[in-house]
Design a protein around this motif. Structure first.
Motif, PDB file in Angstrom:
ATOM      1  N   ASN A  75       0.826  -1.213   0.000  1.00 43.06           N
ATOM      2  CA  ASN A  75       0.000   0.000   0.000  1.00 43.06           C
ATOM      3  C   ASN A  75       0.860   1.262   0.000  1.00 43.06           C
ATOM      4  OD1 ASN A  75      -2.383  -1.440  -0.064  1.00 43.06           O
ATOM      5  ND2 ASN A  75      -2.635  -1.410   2.150  1.00 43.06           N
ATOM      6  N   HIS A  76       1.941   1.238   0.756  1.00 42.24           N
ATOM      7  CA  HIS A  76       2.859   2.376   0.779  1.00 42.24           C
ATOM      8  C   HIS A  76       3.496   2.581  -0.592  1.00 42.24           C
ATOM      9  CE1 HIS A  76       6.027   5.120   1.950  1.00 42.24           C
ATOM     10  NE2 HIS A  76       6.907   4.270   1.424  1.00 42.24           N
ATOM     11  N   TRP A  77       3.978   1.484  -1.189  1.00 41.17           N
ATOM     12  CA  TRP A  77       4.603   1.593  -2.506  1.00 41.17           C
ATOM     13  C   TRP A  77       3.601   2.117  -3.533  1.00 41.17           C
ATOM     14  CZ3 TRP A  77       6.664  -4.033  -2.011  1.00 41.17           C
ATOM     15  CH2 TRP A  77       7.754  -4.047  -1.149  1.00 41.17           C
ATOM     16  N   ALA A  78       2.376   1.619  -3.500  1.00 37.08           N
ATOM     17  CA  ALA A  78       1.351   2.067  -4.449  1.00 37.08           C
ATOM     18  C   ALA A  78       1.061   3.553  -4.273  1.00 37.08           C
ATOM     19  CB  ALA A  78       0.075   1.239  -4.279  1.00 37.08           C
ATOM     20  N   ALA A  79       0.991   4.009  -3.034  1.00 33.34           N
ATOM     21  CA  ALA A  79       0.757   5.438  -2.782  1.00 33.34           C
ATOM     22  C   ALA A  79       1.914   6.273  -3.306  1.00 33.34           C
ATOM     23  CB  ALA A  79       0.557   5.683  -1.283  1.00 33.34           C
ATOM     24  N   GLU A  80       3.132   5.798  -3.101  1.00 29.10           N
ATOM     25  CA  GLU A  80       4.307   6.515  -3.615  1.00 29.10           C
ATOM     26  C   GLU A  80       4.296   6.554  -5.142  1.00 29.10           C
ATOM     27  OE1 GLU A  80       7.187   8.042  -1.741  1.00 29.10           O
ATOM     28  OE2 GLU A  80       5.319   8.167  -0.640  1.00 29.10           O
ATOM     29  N   ILE A  81       3.899   5.458  -5.759  1.00 26.30           N
ATOM     30  CA  ILE A  81       3.820   5.402  -7.220  1.00 26.30           C
ATOM     31  C   ILE A  81       2.855   6.467  -7.730  1.00 26.30           C
ATOM     32  CG2 ILE A  81       2.944   3.978  -9.131  1.00 26.30           C
ATOM     33  CD1 ILE A  81       4.176   1.546  -7.520  1.00 26.30           C
ATOM     34  N   VAL A  82       1.692   6.570  -7.123  1.00 21.80           N
ATOM     35  CA  VAL A  82       0.714   7.601  -7.506  1.00 21.80           C
ATOM     36  C   VAL A  82       1.336   8.988  -7.357  1.00 21.80           C
ATOM     37  CG1 VAL A  82      -1.485   8.670  -6.867  1.00 21.80           C
ATOM     38  CG2 VAL A  82      -1.303   6.177  -7.002  1.00 21.80           C
ATOM     39  N   ASN A  83       2.014   9.201  -6.243  1.00 14.79           N
ATOM     40  CA  ASN A  83       2.644  10.490  -5.966  1.00 14.79           C
ATOM     41  C   ASN A  83       3.718  10.820  -7.004  1.00 14.79           C
ATOM     42  OD1 ASN A  83       3.604  12.817  -4.733  1.00 14.79           O
ATOM     43  ND2 ASN A  83       4.671  11.725  -3.122  1.00 14.79           N
ATOM     44  N   PHE A  84       4.618   9.883  -7.280  1.00  9.13           N
ATOM     45  CA  PHE A  84       5.691  10.131  -8.245  1.00  9.13           C
ATOM     46  C   PHE A  84       5.133  10.393  -9.638  1.00  9.13           C
ATOM     47  CE2 PHE A  84       8.455   7.424  -5.312  1.00  9.13           C
ATOM     48  CZ  PHE A  84       9.027   8.529  -4.707  1.00  9.13           C
ATOM     49  N   ARG A  85       4.132   9.617 -10.035  1.00 11.88           N
ATOM     50  CA  ARG A  85       3.516   9.839 -11.352  1.00 11.88           C
ATOM     51  C   ARG A  85       2.911  11.234 -11.440  1.00 11.88           C
ATOM     52  NH1 ARG A  85       0.672   3.886 -11.891  1.00 11.88           N
ATOM     53  NH2 ARG A  85       2.353   2.895 -13.097  1.00 11.88           N
ATOM     54  N   ALA A  86       2.227  11.648 -10.387  1.00 11.90           N
ATOM     55  CA  ALA A  86       1.611  12.982 -10.383  1.00 11.90           C
ATOM     56  C   ALA A  86       2.673  14.078 -10.460  1.00 11.90           C
ATOM     57  CB  ALA A  86       0.742  13.164  -9.140  1.00 11.90           C
ATOM     58  N   GLN A  87       3.756  13.906  -9.730  1.00  8.77           N
ATOM     59  CA  GLN A  87       4.820  14.912  -9.764  1.00  8.77           C
ATOM     60  C   GLN A  87       5.488  14.980 -11.135  1.00  8.77           C
ATOM     61  OE1 GLN A  87       7.556  15.225  -6.377  1.00  8.77           O
ATOM     62  NE2 GLN A  87       6.265  13.735  -5.347  1.00  8.77           N
ATOM     63  N   ILE A  88       5.706  13.827 -11.743  1.00  4.97           N
ATOM     64  CA  ILE A  88       6.285  13.821 -13.088  1.00  4.97           C
ATOM     65  C   ILE A  88       5.333  14.495 -14.064  1.00  4.97           C
ATOM     66  CG2 ILE A  88       6.909  12.328 -15.035  1.00  4.97           C
ATOM     67  CD1 ILE A  88       8.015  10.326 -12.897  1.00  4.97           C
ATOM     68  N   GLN A  89       4.060  14.149 -13.987  1.00  2.00           N
ATOM     69  CA  GLN A  89       3.057  14.743 -14.883  1.00  2.00           C
ATOM     70  C   GLN A  89       3.015  16.261 -14.726  1.00  2.00           C
ATOM     71  OE1 GLN A  89       1.434  13.324 -17.356  1.00  2.00           O
ATOM     72  NE2 GLN A  89       0.548  15.294 -17.874  1.00  2.00           N
ATOM     73  N   GLN A  90       3.061  16.733 -13.498  1.00  2.00           N
ATOM     74  CA  GLN A  90       3.031  18.183 -13.249  1.00  2.00           C
ATOM     75  C   GLN A  90       4.251  18.860 -13.861  1.00  2.00           C
ATOM     76  OE1 GLN A  90       0.540  20.144 -11.794  1.00  2.00           O
ATOM     77  NE2 GLN A  90       1.820  21.667 -12.766  1.00  2.00           N
ATOM     78  N   ARG A  91       5.403  18.266 -13.677  1.00  2.00           N
ATOM     79  CA  ARG A  91       6.632  18.848 -14.251  1.00  2.00           C
ATOM     80  C   ARG A  91       6.578  18.847 -15.770  1.00  2.00           C
ATOM     81  NH1 ARG A  91      10.862  20.411 -10.725  1.00  2.00           N
ATOM     82  NH2 ARG A  91      10.406  19.673  -8.651  1.00  2.00           N
ATOM     83  N   LEU A  92       6.014  17.794 -16.362  1.00  2.00           N
ATOM     84  CA  LEU A  92       5.904  17.747 -17.819  1.00  2.00           C
ATOM     85  C   LEU A  92       4.868  18.746 -18.338  1.00  2.00           C
ATOM     86  CD1 LEU A  92       6.160  13.912 -18.459  1.00  2.00           C
ATOM     87  CD2 LEU A  92       7.943  15.653 -18.759  1.00  2.00           C
ATOM     88  N   GLU A  93       3.835  18.999 -17.559  1.00  2.00           N
ATOM     89  CA  GLU A  93       2.868  20.042 -17.939  1.00  2.00           C
ATOM     90  C   GLU A  93       3.514  21.415 -17.882  1.00  2.00           C
ATOM     91  OE1 GLU A  93      -0.587  19.595 -15.447  1.00  2.00           O
ATOM     92  OE2 GLU A  93      -1.055  17.633 -16.308  1.00  2.00           O
ATOM     93  N   ASP A  94       4.348  21.642 -16.863  1.00  2.00           N
ATOM     94  CA  ASP A  94       5.038  22.922 -16.727  1.00  2.00           C
ATOM     95  C   ASP A  94       6.142  23.089 -17.766  1.00  2.00           C
ATOM     96  OD1 ASP A  94       3.433  23.548 -14.571  1.00  2.00           O
ATOM     97  OD2 ASP A  94       4.953  23.080 -13.061  1.00  2.00           O
ATOM     98  N   SER A  95       6.755  21.977 -18.172  1.00  2.00           N
ATOM     99  CA  SER A  95       7.876  22.005 -19.119  1.00  2.00           C
ATOM    100  C   SER A  95       7.682  20.914 -20.166  1.00  2.00           C
ATOM    101  CB  SER A  95       9.203  21.789 -18.386  1.00  2.00           C
ATOM    102  OG  SER A  95       9.416  22.783 -17.424  1.00  2.00           O
ATOM    103  N   PRO A  96       6.720  21.104 -21.079  1.00  2.00           N
ATOM    104  CA  PRO A  96       6.426  20.046 -22.056  1.00  2.00           C
ATOM    105  C   PRO A  96       7.594  19.701 -22.976  1.00  2.00           C
ATOM    106  CG  PRO A  96       5.091  22.019 -22.477  1.00  2.00           C
ATOM    107  CD  PRO A  96       5.842  22.251 -21.211  1.00  2.00           C
ATOM    108  N   SER A  97       8.567  20.578 -23.090  1.00  3.94           N
ATOM    109  CA  SER A  97       9.720  20.273 -23.944  1.00  3.94           C
ATOM    110  C   SER A  97      10.574  19.157 -23.356  1.00  3.94           C
ATOM    111  CB  SER A  97      10.570  21.521 -24.181  1.00  3.94           C
ATOM    112  OG  SER A  97      11.082  22.009 -22.959  1.00  3.94           O
TER     113      SER A  97
END
Length: 149
Positions: A75-97
């Motif tokens: 459960n901890h790993w799954a929560a971290e996975i969700v968190n990391f994916r969201a952070q990556i997605q946010q950074r890619l939205e801010d810097s699509p290049s």
């Protein structure tokens, strides 16, 4: 503005540089340090995505293959996975290049993630998680009973 201010009071240097740019007072701008800072910011964004991708892959590998700890930590790993994916997605939205660089980042991150988790447990020889799987917010390892691990 003094170039030494960059080294003695960074925050004040930033504020004064912003004011000089807003006022179009270009002759007073500390261009060399400003250019250095902008280059550093770009590298920092790339490093942040690379780091997040590495952590994401580590947690996906743990969730996929670390049977001895799965019952206690899944459960901890799954929560971290969700968190990391969201952070990556946010950074890619801010810097699509950065999106076209993801394959190259994955090529660097995956061996590091493999080496990292290999210090914790033995991975099967066929262990693999693709970049597409890693970034797919709906992809999680599913066991034989159909439960998300």
């Amino acid at each position: 503005m003094s170039k030494t201010q960059y080294k003695t009071d960074y925050y004040q240097w930033i504020q004064e540089t912003i004011n000089q740019l807003r006022e179009r007072n270009f002759n007073q701008v500390d261009w060399n340090n400003l250019i250095e800072e902008l280059e550093s910011m770009g590298k920092s964004e790339r490093r942040a995505v690379l780091s997040l991708l590495t952590r994401l892959l580590e947690h996906l590998l743990k969730l996929s293959y670390w049977e001895a700890e799965k019952e206690y930590s899944a459960n901890h790993w799954a929560a971290e996975i969700v968190n990391f994916r969201a952070q990556i997605q946010q950074r890619l939205e801010d810097s699509p290049s950065l999106k076209p660089e993801l394959e190259a980042m994955y090529a660097k991150a995956y061996p590091v993630a493999i080496k990292s988790v290999s210090k914790l447990f033995s991975l099967p020889k066929d262990a693999h998680i693709s970049l597409e799987q890693a970034l797919d917010e709906d992809w999680f390892v599913v066991d034989e009973a159909g439960d998300v691990d």
